[in-house]
Design an enzyme around this catalytic site. Structure first.
Site, short mmCIF file in Angstrom:
data_model
loop_
_atom_site.label_atom_id
_atom_site.label_comp_id
_atom_site.label_asym_id
_atom_site.label_seq_id
_atom_site.Cartn_x
_atom_site.Cartn_y
_atom_site.Cartn_z
N PRO A 113 29.23 37.19 39.64
CG PRO A 113 28.55 37.92 41.77
CD PRO A 113 28.94 36.69 41.01
CG ASP A 114 29.69 43.27 36.98
OD1 ASP A 114 29.44 43.84 35.91
OD2 ASP A 114 28.98 43.44 38.01
CG PHE A 115 34.03 43.82 41.31
CD1 PHE A 115 34.72 43.20 40.28
CD2 PHE A 115 34.20 43.37 42.60
CE1 PHE A 115 35.60 42.16 40.54
CE2 PHE A 115 35.10 42.33 42.89
CZ PHE A 115 35.79 41.72 41.85
NE ARG A 116 34.25 49.79 40.60
CZ ARG A 116 35.22 48.86 40.74
NH1 ARG A 116 35.25 47.81 39.94
NH2 ARG A 116 36.13 48.98 41.68
CG ASN B 223 38.22 38.70 35.69
OD1 ASN B 223 37.92 39.82 36.11
ND2 ASN B 223 37.82 38.24 34.52
CG ASP C 48 37.25 34.30 37.23
OD1 ASP C 48 36.38 35.12 36.90
OD2 ASP C 48 38.22 34.00 36.51
CG HIS D 225 43.45 43.41 40.34
ND1 HIS D 225 42.26 43.97 39.97
CD2 HIS D 225 44.40 44.35 40.07
CE1 HIS D 225 42.47 45.20 39.49
NE2 HIS D 225 43.77 45.45 39.53
N GLY E 190 35.11 43.36 29.02
CA GLY E 190 34.43 43.12 30.29
C GLY E 190 35.02 43.85 31.48
#
Ligand code: APR
Length: 278
Positions: free
Chosen positions: A45-48, A119, A121, A138, A209
């Protein structure tokens, strides 16, 4: 941008013009800036995003506010929520998307100057983008260490703790162990500051994205020269993108957007073959 031209035609014309520019051989230094939106079709899932985003689904963790799960001062008080989430998003069980493979294709074509990703991931790595082309602004789950004495912590040990949803503690000082993900309240890695001038050396900028809401990453697209075309491949318009005379908006799903761009460049077969091998 000629406002009198209907947006649909604008996109089609822009896409052709962009593809011609890329095929002309003039494009040698592409910078790519990505966020969680390129991994949602991989199942992360993304964040927002309103319903599916992580921040909309963390209520069960009883956080004071959603972003606390990545806040360093909250983590020191209560590392549980982060490790519950880490159990769900830890790399290893997700496959890169065709958008990740598109970035690898740019590298294979010798025109990727640098990928800046937000990301954690590691899917860009798994898609075959080489380490020296990636700036994980990040951080990522690639390394972990003690937040007290900074002693590196063994990967096997943290994998066991994450699988068991237990909290890893430093073998030296019993301090809390944390993956080297940049939490709110922490500094971005030095690599971000060493490379953040690169967009001004680019001749094409692709933003994919991301909501471009978190600084200083969100300022990267502004670092390009005005002459550098900027392409946004995203569900919605974000940041200042679309206002520049050379901005091109491919609004919609990232996977569809990269396939459209690859097709226009005559690379679709190559891209799909690359992704099939990933
Ligand atoms: N195709 C195209 N766009 C998509 C897709 C998709 N399949 N899925 C999501 N998006 C878009 C969303 O509409 C949104 O504009 O991607 C963007 C994702 O934005 P965020 O959820 O805010 O993710 P991101 O921009 O990566 O967040 C930045 O916030 O919490 C911090 O550190 C965290 O790195 C993260 C940073």
């Amino acid at each position: 941008i000629d406002e009198s031209v209907p947006p649909q035609t604008l996109k089609a014309r822009d896409l052709e013009a962009l593809a011609d520019y890329i095929k002309s051989g003039k494009v040698k230094n592409v910078v790519v800036m990505t966020g969680a939106g390129i991994s949602t079709s991989a199942g992360i899932p993304d964040f927002r995003s309103p319903d599916t985003g992580l921040y909309a689904n963390l209520a069960r963790l009883n956080l004071p506010y959603a972003e606390a799960v990545f806040d360093i001062s909250y983590f020191k008080e209560n590392p549980e929520p982060f490790y519950t989430l880490a159990h769900e998003i830890y790399p290893g069980k997700y496959r890169p998307t065709i958008a990740h493979s598109f970035i690898r294709l740019l590298h294979d074509k010798g025109i990727l100057l640098k990928l800046f990703t937000q990301n954690i991931d590691c899917l860009e790595r798994e898609a075959g983008v080489p380490d020296d082309k990636i700036v994980e602004a990040h951080g990522s789950f690639a390394r972990q260490s003690c937040i007290e004495c900074h002693q590196p912590y063994p990967e096997d040990d943290i994998k066991q703790h994450i699988a068991a949803k237990s909290i890893p503690r430093c073998h030296e000082c019993k301090g809390l162990v944390k993956p080297e993900i940049v939490f709110f309240g922490e500094q971005l890695p030095a690599a971000f500051f060493h490379n953040r001038h690169l967009p001004q050396d680019s001749d094409l900028c692709i933003v994919m994205g991301t909501s471009l809401t978190v600084q200083p990453f969100a300022s990267l697209p502004e670092m390009t020269r005005t002459a550098t075309p900027r392409v946004l491949i995203n569900k919605e318009r974000v940041g200042g993108l679309g206002s520049g005379t050379d901005d091109i908006l491919l609004l919609g799903d990232c996977d569809d957007g990269v396939k459209k761009l690859a097709k226009a460049c005559g690379w679709l077969g190559e891209l799909e073959k690359l992704w099939a091998k990933t």
